[in-house]
Write a protein that holds these residues in place. Structure first.
Motif, PDB file in Angstrom:
ATOM      1  N   GLU A   1     -20.666 -27.744   2.921  1.00  0.00           N
ATOM      2  CA  GLU A   1     -20.824 -26.363   2.461  1.00  0.00           C
ATOM      3  C   GLU A   1     -20.574 -26.251   0.950  1.00  0.00           C
ATOM      4  O   GLU A   1     -21.277 -25.515   0.253  1.00  0.00           O
ATOM      5  CB  GLU A   1     -19.881 -25.438   3.227  1.00  0.00           C
ATOM      6  N   LEU A   2     -19.577 -26.987   0.450  1.00  0.00           N
ATOM      7  CA  LEU A   2     -19.320 -26.981  -0.991  1.00  0.00           C
ATOM      8  C   LEU A   2     -20.511 -27.580  -1.744  1.00  0.00           C
ATOM      9  O   LEU A   2     -20.916 -27.072  -2.786  1.00  0.00           O
ATOM     10  CB  LEU A   2     -18.041 -27.758  -1.311  1.00  0.00           C
ATOM     11  N   HIS A   3     -21.069 -28.664  -1.210  1.00  0.00           N
ATOM     12  CA  HIS A   3     -22.233 -29.265  -1.862  1.00  0.00           C
ATOM     13  C   HIS A   3     -23.425 -28.317  -1.812  1.00  0.00           C
ATOM     14  O   HIS A   3     -24.194 -28.222  -2.767  1.00  0.00           O
ATOM     15  CB  HIS A   3     -22.605 -30.614  -1.236  1.00  0.00           C
ATOM     16  N   ALA A   4     -23.587 -27.603  -0.705  1.00  0.00           N
ATOM     17  CA  ALA A   4     -24.681 -26.626  -0.615  1.00  0.00           C
ATOM     18  C   ALA A   4     -24.520 -25.561  -1.692  1.00  0.00           C
ATOM     19  O   ALA A   4     -25.512 -25.134  -2.309  1.00  0.00           O
ATOM     20  CB  ALA A   4     -24.726 -25.999   0.779  1.00  0.00           C
ATOM     21  N   SER A   5     -23.287 -25.116  -1.937  1.00  0.00           N
ATOM     22  CA  SER A   5     -23.036 -24.143  -3.012  1.00  0.00           C
ATOM     23  C   SER A   5     -23.389 -24.748  -4.364  1.00  0.00           C
ATOM     24  O   SER A   5     -24.026 -24.104  -5.200  1.00  0.00           O
ATOM     25  CB  SER A   5     -21.576 -23.707  -3.015  1.00  0.00           C
ATOM     26  N   TYR A   6     -22.968 -26.001  -4.575  1.00  0.00           N
ATOM     27  CA  TYR A   6     -23.296 -26.698  -5.823  1.00  0.00           C
ATOM     28  C   TYR A   6     -24.809 -26.810  -5.986  1.00  0.00           C
ATOM     29  O   TYR A   6     -25.362 -26.508  -7.047  1.00  0.00           O
ATOM     30  CB  TYR A   6     -22.653 -28.085  -5.851  1.00  0.00           C
ATOM     31  N   ALA A   7     -25.494 -27.243  -4.920  1.00  0.00           N
ATOM     32  CA  ALA A   7     -26.949 -27.425  -4.989  1.00  0.00           C
ATOM     33  C   ALA A   7     -27.648 -26.103  -5.294  1.00  0.00           C
ATOM     34  O   ALA A   7     -28.555 -26.047  -6.128  1.00  0.00           O
ATOM     35  CB  ALA A   7     -27.473 -28.023  -3.686  1.00  0.00           C
ATOM     36  N   SER A   8     -27.216 -25.043  -4.638  1.00  0.00           N
ATOM     37  CA  SER A   8     -27.823 -23.732  -4.843  1.00  0.00           C
ATOM     38  C   SER A   8     -27.609 -23.231  -6.268  1.00  0.00           C
ATOM     39  O   SER A   8     -28.535 -22.754  -6.922  1.00  0.00           O
ATOM     40  CB  SER A   8     -27.238 -22.732  -3.843  1.00  0.00           C
ATOM     41  N   GLU A   9     -26.373 -23.343  -6.738  1.00  0.00           N
ATOM     42  CA  GLU A   9     -26.033 -22.822  -8.066  1.00  0.00           C
ATOM     43  C   GLU A   9     -26.514 -23.719  -9.201  1.00  0.00           C
ATOM     44  O   GLU A   9     -26.944 -23.219 -10.234  1.00  0.00           O
ATOM     45  CB  GLU A   9     -24.517 -22.643  -8.198  1.00  0.00           C
ATOM     46  N   CYS A  10     -26.424 -25.027  -9.015  1.00  0.00           N
ATOM     47  CA  CYS A  10     -26.657 -25.940 -10.137  1.00  0.00           C
ATOM     48  C   CYS A  10     -27.986 -26.689 -10.070  1.00  0.00           C
ATOM     49  O   CYS A  10     -28.699 -26.766 -11.066  1.00  0.00           O
ATOM     50  CB  CYS A  10     -25.507 -26.942 -10.229  1.00  0.00           C
ATOM     51  N   LEU A  11     -28.312 -27.251  -8.924  1.00  0.00           N
ATOM     52  CA  LEU A  11     -29.543 -28.023  -8.838  1.00  0.00           C
ATOM     53  C   LEU A  11     -30.762 -27.112  -8.805  1.00  0.00           C
ATOM     54  O   LEU A  11     -31.793 -27.425  -9.384  1.00  0.00           O
ATOM     55  CB  LEU A  11     -29.523 -28.940  -7.616  1.00  0.00           C
ATOM     56  N   ASP A  12     -30.643 -25.984  -8.113  1.00  0.00           N
ATOM     57  CA  ASP A  12     -31.781 -25.062  -7.992  1.00  0.00           C
ATOM     58  C   ASP A  12     -31.922 -24.148  -9.207  1.00  0.00           C
ATOM     59  O   ASP A  12     -33.031 -23.855  -9.634  1.00  0.00           O
ATOM     60  CB  ASP A  12     -31.654 -24.206  -6.728  1.00  0.00           C
ATOM     61  N   GLU A  13     -30.807 -23.671  -9.752  1.00  0.00           N
ATOM     62  CA  GLU A  13     -30.851 -22.671 -10.823  1.00  0.00           C
ATOM     63  C   GLU A  13     -30.406 -23.202 -12.177  1.00  0.00           C
ATOM     64  O   GLU A  13     -30.691 -22.604 -13.197  1.00  0.00           O
ATOM     65  CB  GLU A  13     -29.950 -21.485 -10.447  1.00  0.00           C
ATOM     66  N   GLY A  14     -29.651 -24.277 -12.201  1.00  0.00           N
ATOM     67  CA  GLY A  14     -29.051 -24.763 -13.440  1.00  0.00           C
ATOM     68  C   GLY A  14     -27.737 -24.047 -13.672  1.00  0.00           C
ATOM     69  O   GLY A  14     -27.631 -22.852 -13.420  1.00  0.00           O
ATOM     70  N   CYS A  15     -26.709 -24.767 -14.086  1.00  0.00           N
ATOM     71  CA  CYS A  15     -25.399 -24.138 -14.266  1.00  0.00           C
ATOM     72  C   CYS A  15     -24.662 -24.755 -15.439  1.00  0.00           C
ATOM     73  O   CYS A  15     -25.025 -25.816 -15.928  1.00  0.00           O
ATOM     74  CB  CYS A  15     -24.567 -24.262 -12.986  1.00  0.00           C
ATOM     75  N   SER A  16     -23.621 -24.084 -15.843  1.00  0.00           N
ATOM     76  CA  SER A  16     -22.787 -24.551 -16.944  1.00  0.00           C
ATOM     77  C   SER A  16     -21.635 -25.379 -16.384  1.00  0.00           C
ATOM     78  O   SER A  16     -21.308 -25.276 -15.202  1.00  0.00           O
ATOM     79  CB  SER A  16     -22.226 -23.347 -17.712  1.00  0.00           C
ATOM     80  N   PRO A  17     -20.992 -26.184 -17.227  1.00  0.00           N
ATOM     81  CA  PRO A  17     -19.810 -26.925 -16.774  1.00  0.00           C
ATOM     82  C   PRO A  17     -18.720 -25.993 -16.241  1.00  0.00           C
ATOM     83  O   PRO A  17     -17.999 -26.362 -15.320  1.00  0.00           O
ATOM     84  CB  PRO A  17     -19.339 -27.661 -18.036  1.00  0.00           C
ATOM     85  N   GLU A  18     -18.625 -24.781 -16.804  1.00  0.00           N
ATOM     86  CA  GLU A  18     -17.610 -23.839 -16.332  1.00  0.00           C
ATOM     87  C   GLU A  18     -17.862 -23.460 -14.871  1.00  0.00           C
ATOM     88  O   GLU A  18     -16.919 -23.285 -14.091  1.00  0.00           O
ATOM     89  CB  GLU A  18     -17.576 -22.592 -17.208  1.00  0.00           C
ATOM     90  N   GLU A  19     -19.133 -23.340 -14.469  1.00  0.00           N
ATOM     91  CA  GLU A  19     -19.449 -23.022 -13.081  1.00  0.00           C
ATOM     92  C   GLU A  19     -19.067 -24.171 -12.152  1.00  0.00           C
ATOM     93  O   GLU A  19     -18.618 -23.949 -11.034  1.00  0.00           O
ATOM     94  CB  GLU A  19     -20.934 -22.681 -12.931  1.00  0.00           C
ATOM     95  N   VAL A  20     -19.242 -25.416 -12.620  1.00  0.00           N
ATOM     96  CA  VAL A  20     -18.832 -26.575 -11.825  1.00  0.00           C
ATOM     97  C   VAL A  20     -17.313 -26.586 -11.689  1.00  0.00           C
ATOM     98  O   VAL A  20     -16.782 -26.840 -10.611  1.00  0.00           O
ATOM     99  CB  VAL A  20     -19.347 -27.894 -12.449  1.00  0.00           C
ATOM    100  N   ILE A  21     -16.614 -26.283 -12.768  1.00  0.00           N
ATOM    101  CA  ILE A  21     -15.151 -26.217 -12.721  1.00  0.00           C
ATOM    102  C   ILE A  21     -14.710 -25.128 -11.751  1.00  0.00           C
ATOM    103  O   ILE A  21     -13.767 -25.308 -10.979  1.00  0.00           O
ATOM    104  CB  ILE A  21     -14.562 -25.981 -14.134  1.00  0.00           C
ATOM    105  N   GLU A  22     -15.415 -23.997 -11.737  1.00  0.00           N
ATOM    106  CA  GLU A  22     -15.090 -22.916 -10.812  1.00  0.00           C
ATOM    107  C   GLU A  22     -15.269 -23.367  -9.362  1.00  0.00           C
ATOM    108  O   GLU A  22     -14.427 -23.097  -8.508  1.00  0.00           O
ATOM    109  CB  GLU A  22     -15.977 -21.710 -11.104  1.00  0.00           C
ATOM    110  N   LEU A  23     -16.349 -24.080  -9.066  1.00  0.00           N
ATOM    111  CA  LEU A  23     -16.578 -24.590  -7.715  1.00  0.00           C
ATOM    112  C   LEU A  23     -15.530 -25.632  -7.344  1.00  0.00           C
ATOM    113  O   LEU A  23     -15.066 -25.682  -6.204  1.00  0.00           O
ATOM    114  CB  LEU A  23     -17.982 -25.189  -7.599  1.00  0.00           C
ATOM    115  N   ALA A  24     -15.122 -26.445  -8.321  1.00  0.00           N
ATOM    116  CA  ALA A  24     -14.091 -27.452  -8.076  1.00  0.00           C
ATOM    117  C   ALA A  24     -12.723 -26.792  -7.901  1.00  0.00           C
ATOM    118  O   ALA A  24     -11.840 -27.343  -7.257  1.00  0.00           O
ATOM    119  CB  ALA A  24     -14.044 -28.466  -9.216  1.00  0.00           C
ATOM    120  N   GLY A  25     -12.532 -25.618  -8.490  1.00  0.00           N
ATOM    121  CA  GLY A  25     -11.269 -24.903  -8.357  1.00  0.00           C
ATOM    122  C   GLY A  25     -10.270 -25.196  -9.443  1.00  0.00           C
ATOM    123  O   GLY A  25      -9.337 -24.435  -9.663  1.00  0.00           O
ATOM    124  N   HIS A  26     -10.444 -26.300 -10.154  1.00  0.00           N
ATOM    125  CA  HIS A  26      -9.538 -26.684 -11.235  1.00  0.00           C
ATOM    126  C   HIS A  26     -10.222 -27.816 -11.997  1.00  0.00           C
ATOM    127  O   HIS A  26     -10.882 -28.659 -11.379  1.00  0.00           O
ATOM    128  CB  HIS A  26      -8.195 -27.153 -10.665  1.00  0.00           C
TER     129      HIS A  26
END
Length: 157
Positions: free
Chosen positions: A52-77
């Protein structure tokens, strides 16, 4: 004396508001996704939660493109980004290395608002400077701000 009581009362209200859980804006029945640090590093996650976390990553980053801050947010820290990337790769799931830049903590800025200590982290990343949003990081007395040097490597390499 009345001013002191008024300040103390205001500080308690602010502390209560800062610690009050936020309402979940998601539609009813939709499960709110946690972050990697909370779900996997703190509690221990199973493959389904990680998927589910990877699906969120794929949706936000692979499909739309994201910033490092968004990856940090998904990672939680920032310290959890490397572990999250490694877990995704271990399962053979697709990632884009550009979403996991090498970052180094440069500075943690703090601000004291009555009893609430607020922090903001500043990072130096391969793709430029990044900063976190202000977050509650403790309690203090008074009003003011200061900065403390960082130094550890943050994010993925």
């Amino acid at each position: 004396m009345r001013k002191l009581l008024a300040y103390a009362g205001t500080a308690l209200v602010i502390a209560a508001v800062l610690s009050w859980p936020m309402a979940d804006p998601s539609p009813e029945g939709e499960r709110r996704q946690g972050d990697y640090h909370e779900e996997c590093q703190s509690e221990g996650c199973d493959t389904e939660e990680l998927r589910e976390l990877h699906a969120s990553y794929a949706s936000e980053c692979l499909d739309e493109g994201c910033s490092p801050e968004e990856v940090i947010e998904l990672a939680g820290h920032p310290d959890a980004v490397d572990a999250m990337r490694a877990a995704f790769q271990q399962h053979g799931w697709r990632i884009d290395p550009k979403h996991f830049p090498a970052c180094r903590l440069e500075l943690t800025e703090t601000s004291c608002a009555l009893l609430a200590l607020l922090c903001k982290d500043h990072y130096l990343c391969l793709d430029g400077a990044q900063e976190s949003a202000w977050y509650g990081c403790g309690f203090c007395v008074g009003i003011g701000s200061c900065a403390a040097g960082g130094g550890g490597t943050k994010g993925a390499r």
